[in-house]
Design a protein around this motif. Structure first.
Motif, mmCIF file in Angstrom:
data_model
loop_
_atom_site.group_PDB
_atom_site.id
_atom_site.type_symbol
_atom_site.label_atom_id
_atom_site.label_comp_id
_atom_site.label_asym_id
_atom_site.label_seq_id
_atom_site.Cartn_x
_atom_site.Cartn_y
_atom_site.Cartn_z
ATOM 1 N N ASN A 281 58.158 37.483 43.137
ATOM 2 C CA ASN A 281 59.471 36.830 42.517
ATOM 3 C C ASN A 281 60.518 38.072 42.597
ATOM 4 O OD1 ASN A 281 58.605 38.144 40.512
ATOM 5 N ND2 ASN A 281 58.683 36.764 39.092
ATOM 6 N N GLY A 282 60.492 39.037 43.641
ATOM 7 C CA GLY A 282 61.076 40.046 43.932
ATOM 8 C C GLY A 282 61.025 41.212 42.679
ATOM 9 N N ARG A 283 61.818 41.801 42.671
ATOM 10 C CA ARG A 283 61.712 43.091 41.994
ATOM 11 C C ARG A 283 62.991 43.286 40.784
ATOM 12 N NH1 ARG A 283 59.589 48.315 45.066
ATOM 13 N NH2 ARG A 283 59.285 47.108 47.083
ATOM 14 N N GLN A 284 63.482 42.268 40.627
ATOM 15 C CA GLN A 284 64.699 42.202 39.616
ATOM 16 C C GLN A 284 64.346 41.357 38.408
ATOM 17 O OE1 GLN A 284 68.916 40.624 40.018
ATOM 18 N NE2 GLN A 284 68.953 42.427 41.350
ATOM 19 N N PHE A 285 64.691 42.024 37.090
ATOM 20 C CA PHE A 285 64.751 41.332 35.994
ATOM 21 C C PHE A 285 65.708 41.408 34.979
ATOM 22 C CE2 PHE A 285 62.859 45.560 35.717
ATOM 23 C CZ PHE A 285 63.013 46.014 34.442
ATOM 24 N N LYS A 286 65.815 40.355 33.966
ATOM 25 C CA LYS A 286 66.876 40.563 33.002
ATOM 26 C C LYS A 286 66.214 40.519 31.573
ATOM 27 C CE LYS A 286 69.837 37.922 35.995
ATOM 28 N NZ LYS A 286 70.456 36.468 36.289
ATOM 29 N N ARG A 287 64.824 40.289 31.676
ATOM 30 C CA ARG A 287 64.202 40.446 30.395
ATOM 31 C C ARG A 287 63.108 41.276 30.375
ATOM 32 N NH1 ARG A 287 65.883 35.297 31.441
ATOM 33 N NH2 ARG A 287 67.024 34.005 29.804
ATOM 34 N N ILE A 288 62.650 41.764 29.282
ATOM 35 C CA ILE A 288 61.536 42.753 29.086
ATOM 36 C C ILE A 288 60.975 42.362 27.596
ATOM 37 C CG2 ILE A 288 62.869 44.657 27.568
ATOM 38 C CD1 ILE A 288 61.299 46.657 29.523
ATOM 39 N N THR A 289 59.624 42.358 27.512
ATOM 40 C CA THR A 289 58.703 41.699 26.668
ATOM 41 C C THR A 289 57.829 42.860 25.991
ATOM 42 O OG1 THR A 289 58.859 39.516 27.591
ATOM 43 C CG2 THR A 289 57.174 39.874 26.041
ATOM 44 N N ARG A 290 57.504 42.627 24.906
ATOM 45 C CA ARG A 290 56.387 43.347 24.072
ATOM 46 C C ARG A 290 55.551 42.757 23.452
ATOM 47 N NH1 ARG A 290 59.742 46.756 19.307
ATOM 48 N NH2 ARG A 290 60.756 44.881 18.390
ATOM 49 N N HIS A 291 54.342 43.116 23.011
ATOM 50 C CA HIS A 291 53.456 42.557 22.270
ATOM 51 C C HIS A 291 53.153 43.383 20.888
ATOM 52 C CE1 HIS A 291 53.066 39.591 25.270
ATOM 53 N NE2 HIS A 291 52.633 40.599 26.342
ATOM 54 N N LEU A 292 53.129 42.862 19.720
ATOM 55 C CA LEU A 292 53.024 43.728 18.412
ATOM 56 C C LEU A 292 51.632 43.714 17.914
ATOM 57 C CD1 LEU A 292 56.677 43.529 16.905
ATOM 58 C CD2 LEU A 292 55.818 45.266 18.251
ATOM 59 N N GLN A 293 50.919 42.731 18.482
ATOM 60 C CA GLN A 293 49.562 42.168 17.802
ATOM 61 C C GLN A 293 48.450 42.860 18.843
ATOM 62 O OE1 GLN A 293 49.265 41.102 14.566
ATOM 63 N NE2 GLN A 293 51.400 41.375 14.715
ATOM 64 N N CYS A 294 48.573 43.216 19.929
ATOM 65 C CA CYS A 294 47.245 43.588 20.813
ATOM 66 C C CYS A 294 47.868 44.522 21.797
ATOM 67 C CB CYS A 294 46.802 42.440 21.362
ATOM 68 S SG CYS A 294 47.651 41.600 22.533
ATOM 69 N N THR A 295 47.029 45.451 22.331
ATOM 70 C CA THR A 295 47.279 45.795 23.720
ATOM 71 C C THR A 295 46.932 45.108 24.605
ATOM 72 O OG1 THR A 295 44.703 46.527 23.562
ATOM 73 C CG2 THR A 295 46.562 48.184 22.456
ATOM 74 N N GLN A 296 47.420 45.253 25.996
ATOM 75 C CA GLN A 296 47.169 44.563 26.970
ATOM 76 C C GLN A 296 46.914 45.201 28.251
ATOM 77 O OE1 GLN A 296 50.626 42.335 28.341
ATOM 78 N NE2 GLN A 296 49.640 40.835 29.561
ATOM 79 N N CYS A 297 45.964 44.765 28.949
ATOM 80 C CA CYS A 297 45.316 45.459 30.085
ATOM 81 C C CYS A 297 45.650 44.490 31.249
ATOM 82 C CB CYS A 297 43.805 45.612 30.241
ATOM 83 S SG CYS A 297 43.336 46.819 28.932
ATOM 84 N N LEU A 298 46.342 45.109 32.607
ATOM 85 C CA LEU A 298 46.437 44.448 33.577
ATOM 86 C C LEU A 298 46.076 45.319 34.787
ATOM 87 C CD1 LEU A 298 50.116 43.703 32.927
ATOM 88 C CD2 LEU A 298 48.387 41.710 33.055
ATOM 89 N N GLY A 299 45.475 44.478 35.855
ATOM 90 C CA GLY A 299 45.075 45.022 37.000
ATOM 91 C C GLY A 299 45.060 44.154 38.008
ATOM 92 N N ALA A 300 45.359 44.454 39.221
ATOM 93 C CA ALA A 300 45.258 43.667 40.442
ATOM 94 C C ALA A 300 43.949 43.518 41.113
ATOM 95 C CB ALA A 300 46.462 44.134 41.314
ATOM 96 N N LEU A 301 43.660 42.218 41.533
ATOM 97 C CA LEU A 301 42.570 42.169 42.222
ATOM 98 C C LEU A 301 42.673 42.460 43.754
ATOM 99 C CD1 LEU A 301 41.830 40.358 39.641
ATOM 100 C CD2 LEU A 301 40.098 39.227 41.034
ATOM 101 N N GLY A 302 41.754 42.917 44.576
ATOM 102 C CA GLY A 302 42.000 43.097 45.901
ATOM 103 C C GLY A 302 42.594 44.471 46.416
#
Length: 163
Positions: free
Chosen positions: A60-81
């Protein structure tokens, strides 16, 4: 008629354990049998039911108008492949929105994953292929009850773009 927002450009830097530490951890492969230490993902998942799943995201491109946070947990992200990708982050703060000058962009290598600190603001993942499957570790209700989003266009009159 609304005006288009000013585009605030963010030059992405290659993520390393050192330059990413204000936002979270960069976790790289280790030999099997290595004992647990501070180099392992320091998780906070005790405030609900952990959820580990694979999410398919489309480009979806590389432009954004919103940014988010989570205050109850850490989050892990990783790309497959083994695919590299980008994320924009700002450090955790007491403020209801991040300071624009604190938002940084990183290129995440495809051979690792990130763990975001509790409260780290984030936008992404972003990538250039048609789609990427990402593994995601958070709580089962993170996107329902723990999604604090800041509209950068409303607050600062900008959209951000990762270069």
């Amino acid at each position: 008629m609304s005006q288009s927002p000013f585009v605030h450009q963010l030059s992405a830097q290659e993520a390393s354990k050192q330059n990413f530490q204000a936002y979270g951890q960069l976790i790289k492969p280790v030999d099997d049998g290595k004992l647990y230490d501070t180099e392992d993902a320091q998780l906070i998942l005790n405030r609900g039911i952990p959820r580990f799943y694979i999410m398919r995201l489309t480009a979806n491109g590389r432009q954004f108008k919103r940014i988010t946070r989570h205050l109850q947990c850490t989050q892990c992200l990783g790309a497959l492949g083994g695919k590299s990708w980008w994320i924009a982050v700002a450090p955790p703060a007491e403020s209801p929105h991040p300071r624009l000058e604190d938002i940084q962009a990183f290129k995440i290598p495809g051979d690792c994953f990130i763990k975001l600190h509790l409260g780290t603001w984030h936008a992404g993942p972003y990538f250039e292929t048609e789609y990427i499957d990402f593994y995601n570790l958070e709580l089962s209700d993170t996107n329902i009850t723990d999604r604090d989003t800041c509209n950068l266009q409303s607050i600062y009159g900008v959209a951000c773009e990762i270069l």
